[in-house]
Design a protein around this motif. Structure first.
Motif: not given
Length: 293
Positions: A13-23, A187-194
């Motif tokens: 869900q984080k990958f879909k929402d923010d454009g990245f996710t940590v495993v 560093s990421f800009a969360p959601g910028s993929h959308k």
């Protein structure tokens, strides 16, 4: 702790929402150490400074693209130095492994340890979980981010460099050492993929007698406050959407920040890999399928 074999629902869900996710703990400490040791061996056995063109890698548009060594590295193991690696006399300031920016772009094809990491169960499962049908691997890189030397990476979207229509591109970024603010984590800009569609491309220059590549359009520009540092522990895997904006600062710390990264694109007939991308499959190395051992 056991190595995960699939993404959790929260990670997906984080990958879909923010454009990245940590495993976390996607790779063991032993696997990370093996890859780092292998890179030292590759540098020692394959880097010949007497014939190397002393190519640097920068995030500056002109410096990154005006080089045949770079353009021909898609099906090779090639070595790229930091901007400040060489002194006035053209000699390296330190041993090669501490002056390199990265090694690319075909470790996943020619080295068994990197191939194994690329095709690992967690990577294959993660790709399936985000809908890949026939993912292929166009490139891989070992990025050194050496202490007191690793250069900054300006904000960018991976889809500017490995473009498909429609865009189906995902990066996998494996921390081989702890990565934090001090040693220049991502560093990421969360959601910028959308909100920020790909508006700039690095393409092969149609003017054959000029520089090999050109940039079209302008990158999206966000305030620094839009970016969030993402600190991860050794062995963590970061999945990166091809449209999300991300960056890293220069590493001014006393610690290196070694990572292994690679990208997948959809190889199914429903997606077209852009034939003006800088990196194209070759007869020597067609893009390997991810869903193989």
């Amino acid at each position: 702790m056991a190595v995960p074999v699939e993404l959790t629902q929260e990670q997906l869900q984080k990958f879909k929402d923010d454009g990245f996710t940590v495993v976390p703990n996607a790779f063991t400490a032993e696997q990370c150490d093996t890859l780092r040791a292998k890179i030292v061996s590759i540098v020692e056995s394959q880097l010949d400074l007497s014939t190397h063109p002393k190519t640097i890698f920068t995030t500056d548009q002109q410096g990154r693209t005006n080089d045949d060594y770079f353009m021909n590295s898609g099906d090779k193991i090639a070595f790229f130095f930091e901007e400040n690696a060489f002194g006035d006399a053209g000699k390296l300031k330190d041993v090669p492994a501490r002056c390199l920016n990265k090694i690319g772009h075909a470790l996943h094809a020619y080295d068994e340890d990197f191939k194994s990491a690329t095709h690992s169960p967690i990577v294959q499962s993660a790709a399936k979980s985000v809908g890949y049908i026939k993912p292929v691997i166009p490139q891989s890189m070992f990025i050194f981010k050496n202490a007191k030397c690793g250069g900054a990476v300006t904000p960018h979207q991976d889809g500017s460099f490995l473009h498909t229509t429609p865009l189906r591109l995902t990066g996998f970024w494996i921390a081989l050492e702890d990565a934090d603010v001090e040693n220049a984590c991502l560093s990421f800009a969360p959601g910028s993929h959308k909100t920020c569609p790909i508006s700039s491309r690095m393409i092969r220059n149609p003017e054959k007698d000029s520089k090999p590549t050109v940039f079209t359009g302008e990158n999206p520009s966000l305030e620094d406050s839009a970016y969030v540092p993402v600190e991860v522990k050794k062995g963590s895997m970061v999945m990166i959407d091809g449209s999300v904006l991300h960056k890293s600062s220069a590493n001014n710390s006393e610690r290196s920040r070694n990572i292994y990264t690679f990208h997948i694109v959809e190889g199914d007939a429903s997606v077209k890999y852009s034939d003006n991308n800088w990196l194209l499959p070759t007869e020597k190395l067609p893009f390997p399928d991810l869903y193989t051992a």
